[in-house]
Motif scaffolding. Sequence first.
Motif, PDB file in Angstrom:
ATOM      1  N   CYS A 163       0.830  -1.213   0.000  1.00  0.00           N
ATOM      2  CA  CYS A 163       0.000   0.000   0.000  1.00  0.00           C
ATOM      3  C   CYS A 163       0.865   1.264   0.000  1.00  0.00           C
ATOM      4  O   CYS A 163       0.341   2.377  -0.101  1.00  0.00           O
ATOM      5  N   ILE A 164       2.171   1.113   0.112  1.00  0.00           N
ATOM      6  CA  ILE A 164       3.074   2.258   0.147  1.00  0.00           C
ATOM      7  C   ILE A 164       2.936   3.176  -1.073  1.00  0.00           C
ATOM      8  O   ILE A 164       3.007   4.404  -0.926  1.00  0.00           O
ATOM      9  N   PRO A 165       2.758   2.649  -2.315  1.00  0.00           N
ATOM     10  CA  PRO A 165       2.637   3.551  -3.465  1.00  0.00           C
ATOM     11  C   PRO A 165       1.544   4.593  -3.319  1.00  0.00           C
ATOM     12  O   PRO A 165       1.717   5.747  -3.739  1.00  0.00           O
ATOM     13  N   VAL A 166       0.415   4.214  -2.735  1.00  0.00           N
ATOM     14  CA  VAL A 166      -0.688   5.167  -2.552  1.00  0.00           C
ATOM     15  C   VAL A 166      -0.267   6.279  -1.596  1.00  0.00           C
ATOM     16  O   VAL A 166      -0.495   7.465  -1.848  1.00  0.00           O
TER      17      VAL A 166
ATOM     18  N   ILE B 243      -4.472   0.093 -10.056  1.00  0.00           N
ATOM     19  CA  ILE B 243      -4.514  -1.314 -10.458  1.00  0.00           C
ATOM     20  C   ILE B 243      -3.727  -2.163  -9.462  1.00  0.00           C
ATOM     21  O   ILE B 243      -4.158  -3.244  -9.046  1.00  0.00           O
ATOM     22  N   THR B 244      -2.546  -1.649  -9.062  1.00  0.00           N
ATOM     23  CA  THR B 244      -1.736  -2.359  -8.070  1.00  0.00           C
ATOM     24  C   THR B 244      -2.498  -2.524  -6.766  1.00  0.00           C
ATOM     25  O   THR B 244      -2.461  -3.585  -6.133  1.00  0.00           O
TER      26      THR B 244
ATOM     27  N   SER C 197       5.739   2.923  -7.624  1.00  0.00           N
ATOM     28  CA  SER C 197       4.868   2.012  -8.370  1.00  0.00           C
ATOM     29  C   SER C 197       5.448   0.599  -8.438  1.00  0.00           C
ATOM     30  O   SER C 197       4.723  -0.367  -8.682  1.00  0.00           O
ATOM     31  N   PHE C 198       6.762   0.463  -8.204  1.00  0.00           N
ATOM     32  CA  PHE C 198       7.406  -0.847  -8.253  1.00  0.00           C
ATOM     33  C   PHE C 198       7.277  -1.625  -6.939  1.00  0.00           C
ATOM     34  O   PHE C 198       7.642  -2.803  -6.883  1.00  0.00           O
ATOM     35  N   ILE C 199       6.797  -0.983  -5.893  1.00  0.00           N
ATOM     36  CA  ILE C 199       6.771  -1.630  -4.583  1.00  0.00           C
ATOM     37  C   ILE C 199       5.920  -2.890  -4.582  1.00  0.00           C
ATOM     38  O   ILE C 199       6.181  -3.838  -3.836  1.00  0.00           O
TER      39      ILE C 199
ATOM     40  N   ILE D 142      -1.087  -6.972  -9.788  1.00  0.00           N
ATOM     41  CA  ILE D 142      -0.044  -6.075  -9.286  1.00  0.00           C
ATOM     42  C   ILE D 142       0.996  -5.800 -10.363  1.00  0.00           C
ATOM     43  O   ILE D 142       1.399  -4.647 -10.599  1.00  0.00           O
ATOM     44  N   ILE D 143       1.444  -6.857 -11.041  1.00  0.00           N
ATOM     45  CA  ILE D 143       2.431  -6.692 -12.108  1.00  0.00           C
ATOM     46  C   ILE D 143       1.863  -5.827 -13.237  1.00  0.00           C
ATOM     47  O   ILE D 143       2.558  -4.971 -13.806  1.00  0.00           O
TER      48      ILE D 143
END
Length: 317
Positions: free
Chosen positions: A111-114, A138-139, A261-263, A293-294
């Motif tokens: 959830c870190i990207p958010v 999407i992730t 976004s890669f997390i 996720i990918i």
Amino acid sequence: MKNAKNIKTNNLLIGCLCALAAETLYGLSYVFTKDATEDASTLSLLGWRFFIAFVVMSLLAVTGMIKIHLKGKSIKPLLAVAIFNPVLYLIGETIGISHTTASESGVFLACIPVASLAASTLILHEEPTKPQVLGILITLVGVLITILTVGASSSLSIAGYLCLFLGVICYALYSVYVEKASDFSGTEITYVMLVCGAAVFTLLAFIESCVKGNLTDVLLLPFHDSGFLTAILYQGIGCSAIAFFLSNIAITKIGVNRTSSFIGIATVVSAFAGAVILKEAFTTYQSIGAAVIIAGVYTANTQKQVGGLKNESVQES
């Protein structure tokens, strides 16, 4: 103008590869941390981890294999980075992992990207692009799918969840402050992070062992327990030195939003590693979540992004 385009494209490629490698290392660390915390306290693990990372990085600096130039510079921006990560972030992450399953921990931290997107928007005033927003959403869908599938067999540890939430917020703030520390190289940022991590966690581990009266046991643990030794070597060198460095480079090359976004990749790696190494359940729905996720990571870093970079280059020229 052409050179500017090439530089932008090269930065995107280098940044994406660094972010991908860093998240792969982080994903595997969940498994190593889960095993190590069964034999030692959280503080013992962190103390040894950062002591090893600090020694290795210092030896590289002394031998001239890496360059660190901090003389005459104010390191206040780097101290802000180090407080959020590794100090606060790893306290939350490690305690959270020790109270939850490896797959669950990786999913939660995805959830870190958010949080990073929100932090970069509010603090750095960087407006995310549509592919970035769509990719991160999407992730997040993939994360939610995976969380729901492990819910019935999850740890349901409130303390663990709260610690992981602390990790999410601190990592987002760390990412923002790395981008603000533009006067320092990735190596310099990483070294200060390791110095602070070693100072804080080694001291806390020393105090804890003195209170418990097991200082000798903690000091000799790596020499008596090969599993613990393997874990702290992997985390100290693989995660605290190499992955920190790669992550810092990625942020400086492609920014907070693209890097974050890669997390989700760490989630995929940790889920597979949890199933293969720790023999945790890995269902069809979790496979679907991993695929989503990918797809989200890909969407956030599509060719459209490169086109945007090219347009920026034209404007700059």
